[in-house]
Design a protein around this motif. Structure first.
Motif, PDB file in Angstrom:
ATOM      1  N   PRO A   1      -4.329  -7.888  13.761  1.00  0.00           N
ATOM      2  CA  PRO A   1      -4.158  -7.669  12.331  1.00  0.00           C
ATOM      3  C   PRO A   1      -3.375  -8.833  11.721  1.00  0.00           C
ATOM      4  N   ALA A   2      -3.739  -9.243  10.520  1.00  0.00           N
ATOM      5  CA  ALA A   2      -3.233 -10.473   9.936  1.00  0.00           C
ATOM      6  C   ALA A   2      -1.720 -10.532   9.844  1.00  0.00           C
ATOM      7  N   PHE A   3      -1.078  -9.370   9.690  1.00  0.00           N
ATOM      8  CA  PHE A   3       0.362  -9.386   9.461  1.00  0.00           C
ATOM      9  C   PHE A   3       1.176  -9.387  10.751  1.00  0.00           C
ATOM     10  N   PHE A   4       0.560  -9.127  11.899  1.00  0.00           N
ATOM     11  CA  PHE A   4       1.329  -9.092  13.148  1.00  0.00           C
ATOM     12  C   PHE A   4       2.075 -10.401  13.419  1.00  0.00           C
ATOM     13  N   PRO A   5       1.413 -11.568  13.270  1.00  0.00           N
ATOM     14  CA  PRO A   5       2.136 -12.814  13.547  1.00  0.00           C
ATOM     15  C   PRO A   5       3.317 -13.059  12.606  1.00  0.00           C
ATOM     16  N   LYS A   6       3.404 -12.314  11.515  1.00  0.00           N
ATOM     17  CA  LYS A   6       4.499 -12.487  10.560  1.00  0.00           C
ATOM     18  C   LYS A   6       5.748 -11.704  10.960  1.00  0.00           C
TER      19      LYS A   6
ATOM     20  N   ALA B   1      11.468   5.005  14.211  1.00  0.00           N
ATOM     21  CA  ALA B   1      10.100   4.502  14.063  1.00  0.00           C
ATOM     22  C   ALA B   1       9.568   4.698  12.651  1.00  0.00           C
ATOM     23  N   PHE B   2      10.119   5.691  11.933  1.00  0.00           N
ATOM     24  CA  PHE B   2       9.641   5.994  10.584  1.00  0.00           C
ATOM     25  C   PHE B   2      10.746   5.824   9.549  1.00  0.00           C
ATOM     26  N   ASP B   3      11.704   4.980   9.850  1.00  0.00           N
ATOM     27  CA  ASP B   3      12.806   4.727   8.929  1.00  0.00           C
ATOM     28  C   ASP B   3      12.268   4.167   7.614  1.00  0.00           C
ATOM     29  N   GLY B   4      12.636   4.817   6.522  1.00  0.00           N
ATOM     30  CA  GLY B   4      12.218   4.365   5.197  1.00  0.00           C
ATOM     31  C   GLY B   4      10.849   4.829   4.765  1.00  0.00           C
ATOM     32  N   ILE B   5      10.205   5.672   5.564  1.00  0.00           N
ATOM     33  CA  ILE B   5       8.849   6.136   5.239  1.00  0.00           C
ATOM     34  C   ILE B   5       8.891   7.618   4.913  1.00  0.00           C
ATOM     35  N   ASP B   6       8.604   7.950   3.689  1.00  0.00           N
ATOM     36  CA  ASP B   6       8.599   9.340   3.254  1.00  0.00           C
ATOM     37  C   ASP B   6       7.281   9.991   3.664  1.00  0.00           C
ATOM     38  N   SER B   7       7.344  11.242   4.126  1.00  0.00           N
ATOM     39  CA  SER B   7       6.130  11.928   4.568  1.00  0.00           C
ATOM     40  C   SER B   7       5.117  12.097   3.441  1.00  0.00           C
TER      41      SER B   7
ATOM     42  N   ILE C   1       4.346   9.828   1.331  1.00  0.00           N
ATOM     43  CA  ILE C   1       3.566   8.597   1.297  1.00  0.00           C
ATOM     44  C   ILE C   1       2.452   8.654   2.338  1.00  0.00           C
ATOM     45  N   LEU C   2       2.753   9.244   3.493  1.00  0.00           N
ATOM     46  CA  LEU C   2       1.733   9.381   4.522  1.00  0.00           C
ATOM     47  C   LEU C   2       0.707  10.448   4.166  1.00  0.00           C
ATOM     48  N   SER C   3       1.109  11.421   3.372  1.00  0.00           N
ATOM     49  CA  SER C   3       0.212  12.536   3.044  1.00  0.00           C
ATOM     50  C   SER C   3      -0.866  12.156   2.043  1.00  0.00           C
ATOM     51  N   PHE C   4      -0.517  11.326   1.066  1.00  0.00           N
ATOM     52  CA  PHE C   4      -1.433  11.070  -0.042  1.00  0.00           C
ATOM     53  C   PHE C   4      -1.580   9.574  -0.303  1.00  0.00           C
ATOM     54  N   ARG C   5      -2.793   9.187  -0.605  1.00  0.00           N
ATOM     55  CA  ARG C   5      -3.074   7.839  -1.071  1.00  0.00           C
ATOM     56  C   ARG C   5      -3.988   7.953  -2.277  1.00  0.00           C
TER      57      ARG C   5
ATOM     58  N   MET D   1       1.807  -0.105   6.524  1.00  0.00           N
ATOM     59  CA  MET D   1       1.666  -1.103   5.462  1.00  0.00           C
ATOM     60  C   MET D   1       1.388  -0.441   4.113  1.00  0.00           C
ATOM     61  N   ILE D   2       0.739   0.725   4.154  1.00  0.00           N
ATOM     62  CA  ILE D   2       0.415   1.496   2.956  1.00  0.00           C
ATOM     63  C   ILE D   2      -0.260   0.614   1.914  1.00  0.00           C
ATOM     64  N   GLY D   3      -1.177  -0.231   2.380  1.00  0.00           N
ATOM     65  CA  GLY D   3      -2.016  -0.988   1.478  1.00  0.00           C
ATOM     66  C   GLY D   3      -1.369  -2.165   0.790  1.00  0.00           C
ATOM     67  N   SER D   4      -0.173  -2.556   1.197  1.00  0.00           N
ATOM     68  CA  SER D   4       0.512  -3.647   0.504  1.00  0.00           C
ATOM     69  C   SER D   4       1.286  -4.501   1.496  1.00  0.00           C
ATOM     70  N   SER D   5       1.158  -5.837   1.353  1.00  0.00           N
ATOM     71  CA  SER D   5       1.907  -6.743   2.223  1.00  0.00           C
ATOM     72  C   SER D   5       3.405  -6.636   1.994  1.00  0.00           C
ATOM     73  N   GLN D   6       3.809  -6.059   0.866  1.00  0.00           N
ATOM     74  CA  GLN D   6       5.231  -5.891   0.590  1.00  0.00           C
ATOM     75  C   GLN D   6       5.871  -4.869   1.534  1.00  0.00           C
ATOM     76  N   ASN D   7       5.045  -4.095   2.219  1.00  0.00           N
ATOM     77  CA  ASN D   7       5.566  -3.079   3.135  1.00  0.00           C
ATOM     78  C   ASN D   7       5.675  -3.589   4.569  1.00  0.00           C
ATOM     79  N   LEU D   8       5.572  -4.907   4.748  1.00  0.00           N
ATOM     80  CA  LEU D   8       5.726  -5.478   6.084  1.00  0.00           C
ATOM     81  C   LEU D   8       7.033  -5.045   6.757  1.00  0.00           C
ATOM     82  N   PRO D   9       8.159  -4.888   6.016  1.00  0.00           N
ATOM     83  CA  PRO D   9       9.391  -4.435   6.678  1.00  0.00           C
ATOM     84  C   PRO D   9       9.252  -3.091   7.393  1.00  0.00           C
ATOM     85  N   LEU D  10       8.350  -2.229   6.936  1.00  0.00           N
ATOM     86  CA  LEU D  10       8.148  -0.943   7.608  1.00  0.00           C
ATOM     87  C   LEU D  10       7.541  -1.147   8.989  1.00  0.00           C
TER      88      LEU D  10
END
Length: 214
Positions: free
Chosen positions: A20-25, A116-122, A124-128, A184-193
């Motif tokens: 995946p493109a973001f792994f090397p980052k 493993a899920f620090d900063g990730i609200d459930s 966000i995982l439930s709905f897109r 990633m939730i569809g955004s490169s800004q979520n790389l810290p997750l």
């Protein structure tokens, strides 16, 4: 200077293309990518975790069952994504889909706070975009004593869990499409997750590289 240990991960792919493109980052960590069918030629003892994608050929994984068991007994981690259709490890059971799949039947529940899920609200995982079910639609039933992190549905079916052996080896189970795509939730800004997820995998590794796994 970072206190996060550098992780080394083996990524077994079964599709065209590379990582995946973001792994090397990701900072600190190294990913060795290899076609799944070449995996038996490597020494696995150097890796903190082996990453299996939802595209894995599980019949072939069955052929590697002894090697996976040896790797776990050495303290390694297997990150499994997808639906179990071949129980190539004793901790695994066949995937069970949820009987109901309405919007609110597919809500994800956080069962336990975990790094493993620090900063990730459930939620966000439930709905897109108001639609549910992308993260998971059933379970790979966990073995007795597994640590349940996230569940899905009104009956809280275990969706993400960790099974740890007495040796320290562990299976991190995600019963859905590859977990990093959802972090990633569809955004490169979520790389810290994603970074925090692999930081945890590295920092908590029980791998004890002493003998070659053959």
């Amino acid at each position: 200077m970072s206190t996060v240990p550098a992780g080394r991960f083996l990524f077994l792919k079964n599709t065209a293309g590379g990582l995946p493109a973001f792994f090397p980052k990701l900072a600190h960590h190294n990913f060795d990518i290899i076609q799944q069918y070449e995996a038996d030629r490597l020494d696995w003892s150097h890796y903190d975790a082996i990453i299996l994608t939802t595209h894995s050929d599980q019949r072939h994984l069955m052929e590697l069952s002894n090697r996976f068991n040896a790797y776990l007994e050495q303290g390694g981690t297997i990150l499994f994504n997808g639906h179990v259709v071949q129980a190539f490890l004793p901790e695994l059971s066949f995937f069970k889909p949820l009987p109901k799949r309405g919007k609110f039947d597919l809500v994800v529940h956080r069962e336990k706070e975990h790094p493993a899920f620090d900063g990730i609200d459930s939620n966000i995982l439930s709905f897109r975009k108001g639609v549910s079910g992308f993260y998971g639609r059933g379970m790979n039933p966990p073995p007795q004593g597994a640590e349940i992190l996230n569940s899905v549905g009104p009956d809280h079916w275990p969706l993400d869990w960790i099974a740890t052996r007495p040796s320290g080896g562990r299976i991190f189970m995600h019963a859905g499409n590859d977990i990093w795509g959802f972090l990633m939730i569809g955004s490169s800004q979520n790389l810290p997750l994603v970074q925090r997820f692999f930081d945890w995998l590295s920092a908590s590794s029980n791998q004890k590289p002493a003998t070659q796994i053959v």
